[in-house]
Design a protein around this motif. Structure first.
Motif, PDB file in Angstrom:
ATOM      1  N   SER A  86      -9.896   8.153 -10.554  1.00  0.00           N
ATOM      2  CA  SER A  86     -10.366   7.927  -9.079  1.00  0.00           C
ATOM      3  C   SER A  86     -11.356   8.731  -8.656  1.00  0.00           C
ATOM      4  CB  SER A  86      -8.861   8.310  -8.328  1.00  0.00           C
ATOM      5  OG  SER A  86      -9.238   8.337  -6.978  1.00  0.00           O
ATOM      6  N   LYS A  90       3.218   6.778  -7.060  1.00  0.00           N
ATOM      7  CA  LYS A  90       2.534   7.641  -7.733  1.00  0.00           C
ATOM      8  C   LYS A  90       3.061   8.922  -7.776  1.00  0.00           C
ATOM      9  CE  LYS A  90      -2.088   5.686  -6.947  1.00  0.00           C
ATOM     10  NZ  LYS A  90      -3.344   5.784  -6.493  1.00  0.00           N
ATOM     11  N   ASP A  91       3.902   9.412  -6.555  1.00  0.00           N
ATOM     12  CA  ASP A  91       4.503  10.633  -6.347  1.00  0.00           C
ATOM     13  C   ASP A  91       5.629  10.513  -7.358  1.00  0.00           C
ATOM     14  OD1 ASP A  91       2.682  11.468  -4.493  1.00  0.00           O
ATOM     15  OD2 ASP A  91       3.779  10.667  -2.804  1.00  0.00           O
ATOM     16  N   ASP A 110       1.348   4.287  -3.190  1.00  0.00           N
ATOM     17  CA  ASP A 110       1.233   5.462  -2.998  1.00  0.00           C
ATOM     18  C   ASP A 110       2.547   6.422  -3.567  1.00  0.00           C
ATOM     19  OD1 ASP A 110      -1.323   5.096  -1.958  1.00  0.00           O
ATOM     20  OD2 ASP A 110      -0.717   5.261   0.084  1.00  0.00           O
ATOM     21  N   LYS A 111       3.825   5.857  -2.967  1.00  0.00           N
ATOM     22  CA  LYS A 111       5.065   6.626  -3.235  1.00  0.00           C
ATOM     23  C   LYS A 111       5.340   6.457  -4.834  1.00  0.00           C
ATOM     24  CE  LYS A 111       9.051   7.467  -0.464  1.00  0.00           C
ATOM     25  NZ  LYS A 111       9.978   7.198   0.636  1.00  0.00           N
ATOM     26  N   ARG A 128       0.926  -1.279  -0.088  1.00  0.00           N
ATOM     27  CA  ARG A 128      -0.093   0.008   0.031  1.00  0.00           C
ATOM     28  C   ARG A 128       0.943   1.297   0.080  1.00  0.00           C
ATOM     29  NH1 ARG A 128      -2.562   1.180   5.405  1.00  0.00           N
ATOM     30  NH2 ARG A 128      -0.093   1.488   5.893  1.00  0.00           N
ATOM     31  N   ASP A 129       1.887   1.177   0.864  1.00  0.00           N
ATOM     32  CA  ASP A 129       2.811   2.518   1.029  1.00  0.00           C
ATOM     33  C   ASP A 129       3.701   2.731  -0.316  1.00  0.00           C
ATOM     34  OD1 ASP A 129       1.574   2.658   3.407  1.00  0.00           O
ATOM     35  OD2 ASP A 129       3.465   1.901   4.739  1.00  0.00           O
TER      36      ASP A 129
END
Length: 302
Positions: free
Chosen positions: A268, A157-158, A154-155, A150-151
């Protein structure tokens, strides 16, 4: 009789867990495959790593080392999980040690939870603590994987967002008359964010080792699981000698990444809108049931 059987099963589960933990910490003869893998890992870690025969002194480090050797002997590479850990800048050894410690905690937590329930008079089957221990141990063992994936998502995407801006900066530097190596490094020096720091360190290491910078970017993309960096490496390797083609390729690739990011944002937002619509429909249905229920009860009573 049930109490004796319950005590025996709980004792057997705890003893098996303790035996597995002690067996994992006991030194054993390393296979040639694990030794070669250890040498490769130390070589990749650089001069800050210890000697090949050195072992960590803390308990968590020893557990992680033993689990890493077990994975190597079994041939479990876990490349996607390693890429997620690389994105989060976490060690593979520490991650495996966390999984083992949490799994062992789950094996203890399951019977403890059953003991509390049994004291409250809600359970009497002596087989239940064994299944609860296995279930809690399995769930606790998998929890770090869920958190890391999960983390890392998200990272990533950045990181993709930063790569799109980075390509625009490289294209601007090329238009200003700089060569490709200078443009790549100059664009990575505009910020101290973690993403550009990883790219800048990668380019600096490539300059020191004499590797071409696009090859180093491809290796970084392979390590982090970023397909955009690997595609960029291939593209730069094909058109590195033609400045005009490099600028056009980088500009088009940055534009493609922006369009993809906008599409993901719109998707989204659409999913969130659908979720809100479903929640509103459920609320309206509940309100209708609340209104119709008294009348329906009267009709059925009549």
């Amino acid at each position: 009789m049930n109490n004796i059987l319950f005590t025996c099963l709980v004792g057997a589960a705890v003893g098996l867990g303790v035996f597995g933990l002690i067996r994992a910490l006991m030194p054993s003869k390393r296979s040639p495959v694990s030794t070669i893998a250890r040498v490769d890992a130390l070589r990749a870690a650089g001069p800050t790593a210890g000697p090949v025969g050195s072992a960590p002194t803390d308990l968590r480090g020893r557990i992680g080392e033993r689990v890493v050797e077990f994975y190597l002997q079994q041939g479990w590479e876990q490349r996607s999980l390693r890429a997620d850990l690389a994105v989060l800048d976490r060690s593979w050894q520490g991650f495996l040690a966390t999984k083992v410690v949490l799994g062992a905690s789950g094996l203890i937590f399951g019977p403890f939870l059953f003991a509390v329930i049994w004291q409250l008079g809600m359970g009497s089957n002596p087989v239940i603590p064994v299944w609860m221990a296995l279930l809690c141990g399995g769930v606790f063992f998998v929890l770090p994987d869920v958190e890391v994936r999960r983390d890392a998502a998200d990272k990533r995407k950045d990181l993709r967002r930063v790569i799109g801006a980075y390509l625009d900066l490289v294209s601007m530097n090329l238009a200003g008359g700089r060569g490709l190596p200078e443009a790549l490094m100059a664009a990575a020096e505009v910020s101290d964010g973690w993403a550009l720091m990883r790219i800048r360190n990668c380019l600096a290491d490539a300059r020191i080792t004499g590797t071409s910078q696009w090859v180093a970017l491809g290796r970084l993309g392979d390590e982090l699981g970023i397909e955009e960096l690997k595609d960029l490496s291939v593209t730069l390797g094909l058109v590195a000698d033609d400045g005009a083609k490099v600028r056009e390729s980088l500009a088009s690739r940055a534009e493609t990444m922006r369009h993809r990011e906008l599409a993901e944002i719109e998707g989204s937002a659409g999913e969130n809108s659908q979720s809100m619509l479903v929640a509103q429909l459920l609320l309206a249905a509940g309100f209708l049931v609340f209104l119709i229920f008294p009348a329906a009860m009267r009709v059925f009573q009549v």
